[in-house]
Design a protein around this motif. Structure first.
Motif, PDB file in Angstrom:
ATOM      1  N   PRO A 236       0.791  -1.234   0.000  1.00  0.00           N
ATOM      2  CA  PRO A 236       0.000   0.000   0.000  1.00  0.00           C
ATOM      3  C   PRO A 236       0.825   1.286   0.000  1.00  0.00           C
ATOM      4  CG  PRO A 236      -0.082  -1.024   2.163  1.00  0.00           C
ATOM      5  CD  PRO A 236       0.610  -1.991   1.230  1.00  0.00           C
ATOM      6  N   ILE A 237       1.942   1.312   0.697  1.00  0.00           N
ATOM      7  CA  ILE A 237       2.733   2.546   0.762  1.00  0.00           C
ATOM      8  C   ILE A 237       3.320   2.862  -0.609  1.00  0.00           C
ATOM      9  CG2 ILE A 237       4.730   3.711   1.813  1.00  0.00           C
ATOM     10  CD1 ILE A 237       2.332   3.251   3.723  1.00  0.00           C
ATOM     11  N   ALA A 238       3.888   1.867  -1.256  1.00  0.00           N
ATOM     12  CA  ALA A 238       4.445   2.076  -2.596  1.00  0.00           C
ATOM     13  C   ALA A 238       3.340   2.460  -3.573  1.00  0.00           C
ATOM     14  CB  ALA A 238       5.166   0.825  -3.073  1.00  0.00           C
ATOM     15  N   ALA A 239       2.174   1.837  -3.448  1.00  0.00           N
ATOM     16  CA  ALA A 239       1.051   2.144  -4.329  1.00  0.00           C
ATOM     17  C   ALA A 239       0.612   3.599  -4.161  1.00  0.00           C
ATOM     18  CB  ALA A 239      -0.113   1.191  -4.060  1.00  0.00           C
ATOM     19  N   ILE A 240       0.590   4.075  -2.935  1.00  0.00           N
ATOM     20  CA  ILE A 240       0.217   5.466  -2.680  1.00  0.00           C
ATOM     21  C   ILE A 240       1.204   6.412  -3.362  1.00  0.00           C
ATOM     22  CG2 ILE A 240       0.075   7.241  -0.883  1.00  0.00           C
ATOM     23  CD1 ILE A 240      -1.092   5.005   0.954  1.00  0.00           C
ATOM     24  N   LYS A 241       2.489   6.102  -3.280  1.00  0.00           N
ATOM     25  CA  LYS A 241       3.508   6.948  -3.908  1.00  0.00           C
ATOM     26  C   LYS A 241       3.335   6.982  -5.428  1.00  0.00           C
ATOM     27  CE  LYS A 241       5.705   8.225  -0.255  1.00  0.00           C
ATOM     28  NZ  LYS A 241       5.640   9.597   0.204  1.00  0.00           N
ATOM     29  N   VAL A 242       3.042   5.826  -6.026  1.00  0.00           N
ATOM     30  CA  VAL A 242       2.835   5.771  -7.470  1.00  0.00           C
ATOM     31  C   VAL A 242       1.581   6.559  -7.843  1.00  0.00           C
ATOM     32  CG1 VAL A 242       2.318   4.242  -9.425  1.00  0.00           C
ATOM     33  CG2 VAL A 242       4.088   3.605  -7.770  1.00  0.00           C
ATOM     34  N   GLU A 243       0.535   6.420  -7.046  1.00  0.00           N
ATOM     35  CA  GLU A 243      -0.697   7.158  -7.303  1.00  0.00           C
ATOM     36  C   GLU A 243      -0.460   8.667  -7.219  1.00  0.00           C
ATOM     37  OE1 GLU A 243      -5.394   6.684  -6.367  1.00  0.00           O
ATOM     38  OE2 GLU A 243      -3.997   6.077  -4.798  1.00  0.00           O
TER      39      GLU A 243
END
Length: 55
Positions: free
Chosen positions: A28-35
């Motif tokens: 989730p943390i990496a996904a938030i950064k990509v988003e």
């Protein structure tokens, strides 16, 4: 459509694919950064198009 716009669209598409992979993999943390990166690129493109239109 100019080359920079094609490159931008391609980059956003690749980031959206990466976002899906990260979401599906439980990162989730990496996904938030990509988003956040996707949103920033879209906003930058919107501002660029608006400034070109206003000129």
């Amino acid at each position: 459509m100019n080359d920079s716009k094609i490159d931008m669209l391609s980059l956003v598409e690749k980031l959206e694919n990466m976002l899906s992979i990260l979401d599906d993999s439980g990162h989730p943390i990496a996904a938030i950064k990509v988003e956040e990166a996707i949103n920033a690129l879209k906003q930058a493109e919107d501002r660029k198009e608006k400034s070109e239109h206003d000129s």
